[in-house]
Scaffold this active site. Structure first.
Site, short mmCIF file in Angstrom:
data_model
loop_
_atom_site.label_atom_id
_atom_site.label_comp_id
_atom_site.label_asym_id
_atom_site.label_seq_id
_atom_site.Cartn_x
_atom_site.Cartn_y
_atom_site.Cartn_z
N HIS A 19 0.85 -1.20 0.00
CA HIS A 19 0.00 0.00 0.00
C HIS A 19 0.88 1.25 0.00
O HIS A 19 0.62 2.21 -0.73
CB HIS A 19 -0.86 0.05 1.27
N LYS A 43 -16.11 -7.20 3.85
CA LYS A 43 -15.07 -7.99 4.53
C LYS A 43 -15.28 -7.86 6.03
O LYS A 43 -15.84 -6.88 6.50
CB LYS A 43 -13.67 -7.44 4.20
N ARG A 95 -1.83 -5.49 -8.64
CA ARG A 95 -0.72 -6.41 -8.38
C ARG A 95 -0.58 -7.42 -9.49
O ARG A 95 0.49 -7.71 -9.96
CB ARG A 95 -0.97 -7.16 -7.06
N SER A 133 -2.93 -7.73 2.61
CA SER A 133 -3.19 -7.67 4.05
C SER A 133 -3.52 -9.07 4.58
O SER A 133 -3.09 -9.43 5.68
CB SER A 133 -4.35 -6.73 4.34
#
Ligand code: ADP
Length: 169
Positions: A19, A43, A95, A133
């Site tokens: 990040h 989430k 990514r 994460s």
């Protein structure tokens, strides 16, 4: 030319060096960066909304050389927040191909909701391209060393949050 404010949104549960890489890149392009920590209803985060805002602030402060970067917690629609802040750009990190489909859906939805905002995608340094994460949480819980992947304040917060839960303790 007027100044351009860009928003870097995310769940940041917790913020990682991946990040931070995206935030640093955005910081070299735009005049002001607002790191927007989202509530995220889809989430179930490890850290609470308030904890994620605080931790993201601490992490940003721990990085040298950033200027014009602020952190804010955001409830509600990101495009509404962007409008309120007069931000024209939303920055996301890409990514791998696996990020693309979700990002594309979100980009088209955001455009329907607010056509004045442009989405901008940045790619991290390759060594961060496998970081997420969730992988950080998995590695930490199983007793692994996360110090190369997250800023110092996150390590402290992880120990505090997961005291006694770690595999090696
Ligand atoms: P969200 O729930 O909004 O996807 P995340 O905190 O998981 O929130 O991610 C926020 C943004 O940061 C996303 O654009 C994601 O692709 C990007 N990101 C997360 N990890 C990395 C990384 N290692 N390298 C580059 N971008 C990343």
């Amino acid at each position: 030319m007027s100044e351009i404010t860009a928003i870097v949104p995310g769940t940041f549960d917790p913020i990682t060096n991946g990040h931070l890489d995206i935030i640093k890149r955005a910081n070299t392009i735009f005049d002001k960066i607002i790191v927007a920590v989202a509530v995220n209803t889809s989430k179930t985060p490890l850290f609470t909304f308030e904890e994620r805002v605080e931790l993201t602030k601490k992490a940003i402060e721990s990085v040298e050389g950033l200027s014009g970067v602020v952190v804010e917690g955001v409830r509600g629609l990101l495009v509404d927040f962007a409008r309120k802040e007069k931000a024209r750009v939303i920055v996301r990190g890409l990514r791998a191909v696996s990020d693309f489909e979700y990002e594309m859906q979100m980009a088209f939805m955001n455009r329907r909701l607010n056509k004045e905002i442009e989405m901008v995608y940045l790619m991290p340094y390759i060594k961060y391209s496998f970081l997420s994460s969730s992988i950080i949480k998995d590695v930490f819980i199983n007793g692994g060393d996360i110090s190369k992947f997250v800023p110092q304040p996150v390590i402290e917060a992880m120990y505090k949050k997961l005291e006694g839960v770690r595999g090696d303790e």
